[in-house]
Design an enzyme around this catalytic site. Structure first.
Site, mmCIF file in Angstrom:
data_model
loop_
_atom_site.group_PDB
_atom_site.id
_atom_site.type_symbol
_atom_site.label_atom_id
_atom_site.label_comp_id
_atom_site.label_asym_id
_atom_site.label_seq_id
_atom_site.Cartn_x
_atom_site.Cartn_y
_atom_site.Cartn_z
ATOM 1 N N SER A 148 0.852 -1.183 0.000
ATOM 2 C CA SER A 148 0.000 0.000 0.000
ATOM 3 C C SER A 148 0.885 1.229 0.000
ATOM 4 O O SER A 148 2.062 1.169 0.373
ATOM 5 C CB SER A 148 -0.897 0.002 1.247
ATOM 6 O OG SER A 148 -1.514 1.254 1.433
ATOM 7 N N TYR A 182 -2.557 -1.156 10.199
ATOM 8 C CA TYR A 182 -2.584 -1.379 8.751
ATOM 9 C C TYR A 182 -1.281 -0.898 8.124
ATOM 10 O O TYR A 182 -0.653 -1.612 7.331
ATOM 11 C CB TYR A 182 -3.773 -0.642 8.147
ATOM 12 C CG TYR A 182 -3.825 -0.673 6.635
ATOM 13 C CD1 TYR A 182 -4.329 -1.775 5.962
ATOM 14 C CD2 TYR A 182 -3.366 0.415 5.887
ATOM 15 C CE1 TYR A 182 -4.379 -1.804 4.579
ATOM 16 C CE2 TYR A 182 -3.410 0.397 4.506
ATOM 17 C CZ TYR A 182 -3.922 -0.714 3.852
ATOM 18 O OH TYR A 182 -3.958 -0.737 2.475
#
Length: 255
Positions: A148, A161
């Site tokens: 990401s 995350y």
């Protein structure tokens, strides 16, 4: 037919970026294994690919469960005899807010922290742990890990995350070094804002959406654009590329 006769496992292929990749890989000649937790979604993608005249099989997979991962890999090898491509795409993010805390570190319970890392980071580790030995035996393969933009930038608000995705970036680099001698390439995609169910909540917030529009390309991405990057890194077109950390984010990382 850039992946003709190659066997490709795609985790989290039941929706979003994984679904787009499964369809693209199959259209390029791959025998696609849809390694997906959601049975309904996984079977639907399998049906859509087969209806288009391509080969695919759904296998229910929990990437955070070692026994399940081992069984899935064994089934793939028993069926096809090899594994050429592993796209570690499965992960949880903003769409899982009702189940896991997406917040700064001080507000994140340890249980949620462990569960988020268990899927996003341990899932990559476990899939690789049982796939790499197969690739070593056949002296080659391509592994693509989906991280990401959070994995390379200090994006706040979802620290577990972000930590999990940073771990994927670091793991990609060391795997590339460890297994290059076996002709196994390991690369990583770092998507920015992609229009998928995972970030539907975020995109519905006007202020955040405007921030994404402020990037060089002025828009959010499409799942197919991540699939195209994954296809390139999985195919022989990238045969001299390994250890690459590739942002696919409309240029947001340079702003």
């Amino acid at each position: 037919m850039r992946l003709k006769e190659k066997v490709a496992i795609i985790t989290g292929a039941g929706s979003g970026q994984g679904k787009a990749s499964a369809k693209l890989f199959a259209s390029e000649g791959a025998k696609v294994v849809i390694a997906e937790w959601n049975e309904e979604n996984g079977k639907q993608v399998e049906e859509e690919i087969r209806a288009a005249g391509h080969e695919a099989i759904f296998m229910k997979t929990d990437v955070s469960n070692e026994e399940n991962v081992r069984n899935v890999i064994n089934q793939v090898v028993e069926r096809y005899g090899r594994i050429d491509i592993l796209f570690n795409n499965a992960g949880i993010g903003f769409s899982a807010r009702s189940k896991y805390t997406m917040a700064p570190l001080l507000e994140t319970p340890l249980e949620d922290w462990n569960q988020i890392l268990g899927i996003n980071l341990n899932g990559v580790y476990l899939m690789a742990k049982y796939t790499v030995p197969i690739m070593i035996k056949q002296q080659g393969g391509s592994i693509v890990n989906n991280s990401s933009l959070n994995g390379i930038l200090g994006v706040t608000g979802a620290d577990a995350y972000t930590a999990s995705k940073g771990g994927v970036v670091a793991l990609t680099r060391v795997m590339a070094v460890d297994y290059g001698k076996h002709n196994i390439r390991v690369n990583c995609i770092c998507p920015g804002a992609i229009d998928t169910p995972m970030i539907a909540e975020v995109l519905s917030v006007e202020e955040i959406a405007k921030n994404y529009e402020a990037g060089p390309l002025g828009r959010v991405g499409k799942p197919e654009e991540i699939a195209n990057a994954a296809l390139f890194l999985s195919s022989d077109e990238s045969s001299y590329i390994t250890g690459l950390i590739m942002p696919v984010d409309g240029g947001w990382h340079v702003v």
